[in-house]
Design a protein around this motif. Structure first.
Motif, PDB file in Angstrom:
ATOM      1  N   GLU A 229      -1.297   8.873  -5.724  1.00  0.00           N
ATOM      2  CA  GLU A 229      -0.090   8.144  -5.326  1.00  0.00           C
ATOM      3  C   GLU A 229       0.487   7.311  -6.455  1.00  0.00           C
ATOM      4  N   LEU A 230      -0.328   6.992  -7.441  1.00  0.00           N
ATOM      5  CA  LEU A 230       0.116   6.110  -8.516  1.00  0.00           C
ATOM      6  C   LEU A 230       1.368   6.616  -9.233  1.00  0.00           C
ATOM      7  N   PRO A 231       1.497   7.930  -9.501  1.00  0.00           N
ATOM      8  CA  PRO A 231       2.702   8.406 -10.191  1.00  0.00           C
ATOM      9  C   PRO A 231       3.999   8.117  -9.449  1.00  0.00           C
ATOM     10  N   LEU A 232       3.939   7.955  -8.121  1.00  0.00           N
ATOM     11  CA  LEU A 232       5.154   7.670  -7.360  1.00  0.00           C
ATOM     12  C   LEU A 232       5.780   6.342  -7.768  1.00  0.00           C
ATOM     13  N   CYS A 233       4.963   5.433  -8.269  1.00  0.00           N
ATOM     14  CA  CYS A 233       5.443   4.096  -8.610  1.00  0.00           C
ATOM     15  C   CYS A 233       5.941   3.995 -10.042  1.00  0.00           C
ATOM     16  N   LEU A 234       5.892   5.093 -10.769  1.00  0.00           N
ATOM     17  CA  LEU A 234       6.226   5.069 -12.185  1.00  0.00           C
ATOM     18  C   LEU A 234       7.211   6.172 -12.534  1.00  0.00           C
ATOM     19  N   SER A 235       8.029   5.919 -13.500  1.00  0.00           N
ATOM     20  CA  SER A 235       8.912   6.943 -14.031  1.00  0.00           C
ATOM     21  C   SER A 235       8.150   7.707 -15.104  1.00  0.00           C
ATOM     22  N   GLY A 236       7.946   8.987 -14.861  1.00  0.00           N
ATOM     23  CA  GLY A 236       7.165   9.778 -15.804  1.00  0.00           C
ATOM     24  C   GLY A 236       5.704   9.765 -15.433  1.00  0.00           C
ATOM     25  N   PRO A 237       4.896  10.593 -16.072  1.00  0.00           N
ATOM     26  CA  PRO A 237       3.465  10.673 -15.753  1.00  0.00           C
ATOM     27  C   PRO A 237       2.747   9.371 -16.091  1.00  0.00           C
TER      28      PRO A 237
ATOM     29  N   ALA B 194      -1.777   1.625 -14.333  1.00  0.00           N
ATOM     30  CA  ALA B 194      -1.906   0.242 -13.901  1.00  0.00           C
ATOM     31  C   ALA B 194      -1.344  -0.716 -14.940  1.00  0.00           C
ATOM     32  N   ALA B 195      -1.594  -0.432 -16.216  1.00  0.00           N
ATOM     33  CA  ALA B 195      -1.080  -1.294 -17.281  1.00  0.00           C
ATOM     34  C   ALA B 195       0.444  -1.340 -17.258  1.00  0.00           C
ATOM     35  N   ARG B 196       1.061  -0.213 -17.001  1.00  0.00           N
ATOM     36  CA  ARG B 196       2.523  -0.169 -16.938  1.00  0.00           C
ATOM     37  C   ARG B 196       3.056  -0.952 -15.749  1.00  0.00           C
ATOM     38  N   LEU B 197       2.342  -0.891 -14.628  1.00  0.00           N
ATOM     39  CA  LEU B 197       2.756  -1.662 -13.460  1.00  0.00           C
ATOM     40  C   LEU B 197       2.590  -3.159 -13.693  1.00  0.00           C
ATOM     41  N   LEU B 198       1.523  -3.541 -14.374  1.00  0.00           N
ATOM     42  CA  LEU B 198       1.331  -4.951 -14.708  1.00  0.00           C
ATOM     43  C   LEU B 198       2.446  -5.440 -15.622  1.00  0.00           C
ATOM     44  N   ASP B 199       2.884  -4.590 -16.539  1.00  0.00           N
ATOM     45  CA  ASP B 199       3.991  -4.948 -17.425  1.00  0.00           C
ATOM     46  C   ASP B 199       5.290  -5.140 -16.655  1.00  0.00           C
ATOM     47  N   LEU B 200       5.405  -4.452 -15.504  1.00  0.00           N
ATOM     48  CA  LEU B 200       6.611  -4.571 -14.687  1.00  0.00           C
ATOM     49  C   LEU B 200       6.598  -5.824 -13.809  1.00  0.00           C
ATOM     50  N   GLY B 201       5.484  -6.548 -13.807  1.00  0.00           N
ATOM     51  CA  GLY B 201       5.419  -7.789 -13.053  1.00  0.00           C
ATOM     52  C   GLY B 201       4.457  -7.795 -11.887  1.00  0.00           C
TER      53      GLY B 201
ATOM     54  N   ASP C 172       0.875  -1.173   0.000  1.00  0.00           N
ATOM     55  CA  ASP C 172       0.000   0.000   0.000  1.00  0.00           C
ATOM     56  C   ASP C 172       0.914   1.226   0.000  1.00  0.00           C
ATOM     57  N   VAL C 173       0.872   2.019  -1.057  1.00  0.00           N
ATOM     58  CA  VAL C 173       1.803   3.149  -1.200  1.00  0.00           C
ATOM     59  C   VAL C 173       1.712   4.095   0.000  1.00  0.00           C
ATOM     60  N   ASN C 174       0.520   4.481   0.404  1.00  0.00           N
ATOM     61  CA  ASN C 174       0.304   5.226   1.644  1.00  0.00           C
ATOM     62  C   ASN C 174       1.344   6.334   1.851  1.00  0.00           C
ATOM     63  N   PHE C 175       1.488   7.191   0.885  1.00  0.00           N
ATOM     64  CA  PHE C 175       2.507   8.244   0.938  1.00  0.00           C
ATOM     65  C   PHE C 175       2.153   9.303   1.978  1.00  0.00           C
ATOM     66  N   ARG C 176       3.147   9.690   2.790  1.00  0.00           N
ATOM     67  CA  ARG C 176       2.981  10.738   3.788  1.00  0.00           C
ATOM     68  C   ARG C 176       4.060  11.803   3.576  1.00  0.00           C
ATOM     69  N   ALA C 177       3.645  12.958   3.096  1.00  0.00           N
ATOM     70  CA  ALA C 177       4.596  14.023   2.771  1.00  0.00           C
ATOM     71  C   ALA C 177       5.333  14.533   3.998  1.00  0.00           C
ATOM     72  N   ARG C 178       4.782  14.330   5.184  1.00  0.00           N
ATOM     73  CA  ARG C 178       5.467  14.771   6.407  1.00  0.00           C
ATOM     74  C   ARG C 178       6.671  13.902   6.735  1.00  0.00           C
ATOM     75  N   LEU C 179       6.713  12.697   6.177  1.00  0.00           N
ATOM     76  CA  LEU C 179       7.772  11.756   6.514  1.00  0.00           C
ATOM     77  C   LEU C 179       8.921  11.762   5.514  1.00  0.00           C
ATOM     78  N   TRP C 180       8.610  11.936   4.231  1.00  0.00           N
ATOM     79  CA  TRP C 180       9.659  11.986   3.222  1.00  0.00           C
ATOM     80  C   TRP C 180       9.113  12.622   1.959  1.00  0.00           C
TER      81      TRP C 180
ATOM     82  N   VAL D  22      -1.536  -1.274  -4.003  1.00  0.00           N
ATOM     83  CA  VAL D  22      -2.707  -0.444  -3.722  1.00  0.00           C
ATOM     84  C   VAL D  22      -2.254   1.004  -3.646  1.00  0.00           C
ATOM     85  N   ALA D  23      -2.930   1.875  -4.367  1.00  0.00           N
ATOM     86  CA  ALA D  23      -2.560   3.292  -4.376  1.00  0.00           C
ATOM     87  C   ALA D  23      -3.786   4.130  -4.681  1.00  0.00           C
ATOM     88  N   SER D  24      -3.794   5.339  -4.184  1.00  0.00           N
ATOM     89  CA  SER D  24      -4.830   6.289  -4.583  1.00  0.00           C
ATOM     90  C   SER D  24      -4.431   6.910  -5.919  1.00  0.00           C
TER      91      SER D  24
END
Length: 254
Positions: free
Chosen positions: A134-142, A150-157, A101-109, A129-131
């Motif tokens: 948050e999804l862009p954090l898991c990908l290089s570029g928009p 999601a398709a790009r993440l599935l391609d990554l495995g 779960d990406v669960n990004f917290r800007a106060r932490l990093w 799991v991402a909102s």
């Protein structure tokens, strides 16, 4: 804390305590009906510097079927980051499914720090799991939208990607297609904890063998329980209570 977990039926046999560090603290400050300030006091706490011994003991005793990681743990400090990394290695070695779960917290990093670490974990992640934001954090570029990202993440495995849309519900993507589930309508009392409740429902249904639609349905239900109840986790339903949201208003359940 251990007593409360035991009372909820959570196994704590491999729990570890640190007598040299304080317990982390979180305070909720309701300011408006829809606005709650959250204050964390966990710098230097036991939770910010977990060791790997308890994780290794847990896998040696009974390897779990699912390892759930969030983006909060590695953001707490070097020790927490190393322990999360070790848990990921053990999961891969034991054939345990990994949920992130990406669960990004800007106060932490920063977003750059989070993205660099989480992208390195992706080859070992089965379910992400991402909102929407948050999804862009898991990908290089928009990401170009939830579906393209999601398709790009599935391609990554990654085998399964669940994107949360807030009040608009959530969509799950797999190699076989996608499934959307609207949010379950409830009277909002306290939104804190809704995301965690959503994931808890999803993983619960996954462990029960539910299909994609069933997993999303339970996630939407447990998320709705969290929103409709005060507190972070106190309103979490049991399996027997999952159908309560469908009962007419004013019904007395005996």
């Amino acid at each position: 804390m251990l007593r409360t977990l035991r009372a909820e039926g959570v196994g704590v046999g491999c729990a570890a305590t640190d007598a040299t560090a304080p317990t982390g603290l979180i305070l909720f400050e309701p300011r408006l009906p829809d606005v709650t300030r959250v204050h964390y006091y966990r710098a230097g706490s036991a939770g910010s510097r977990p060791g790997t011994a308890a994780i290794e003991r847990a896998f040696a005793t009974a390897p779990p079927r699912v390892l759930h990681l969030t983006g909060i743990t590695p953001a707490l400090g070097p020790a927490a980051r190393a322990t999360a990394r070790r848990a990921l290695q053990l999961a891969r070695g034991h054939g345990t499914q990994v949920c992130l779960d990406v669960n990004f917290r800007a106060r932490l990093w920063t977003a750059d720090e989070a993205g660099a670490l989480l992208r390195g974990w992706l080859p070992s992640v089965d379910l992400l799991v991402a909102s929407d934001d948050e999804l862009p954090l898991c990908l290089s570029g928009p990401p170009g939208g939830a579906g393209e990202g999601a398709a790009r993440l599935l391609d990554l495995g990654v085998r399964e990607v669940v994107v949360k849309h807030g009040a608009a519900g959530a969509t799950a993507f797999t190699g076989a297609g996608s499934c959307h589930r609207p949010a379950t309508p409830v009277r909002a009392v306290d939104p804190v904890g809704a995301g965690d409740a959503f994931v808890a429902g999803y993983l619960s249904a996954l462990l029960d063998g539910a299909d994609l639609a069933g997993r999303l349905a339970r996630a939407a239900t447990t998320g709705a329980f969290a929103v409709a109840s005060p507190g972070d986790w106190e309103g979490a339903p049991t399996r027997a209570e999952l159908g309560l949201l469908g009962t007419p208003p004013g019904t007395v359940v005996r």
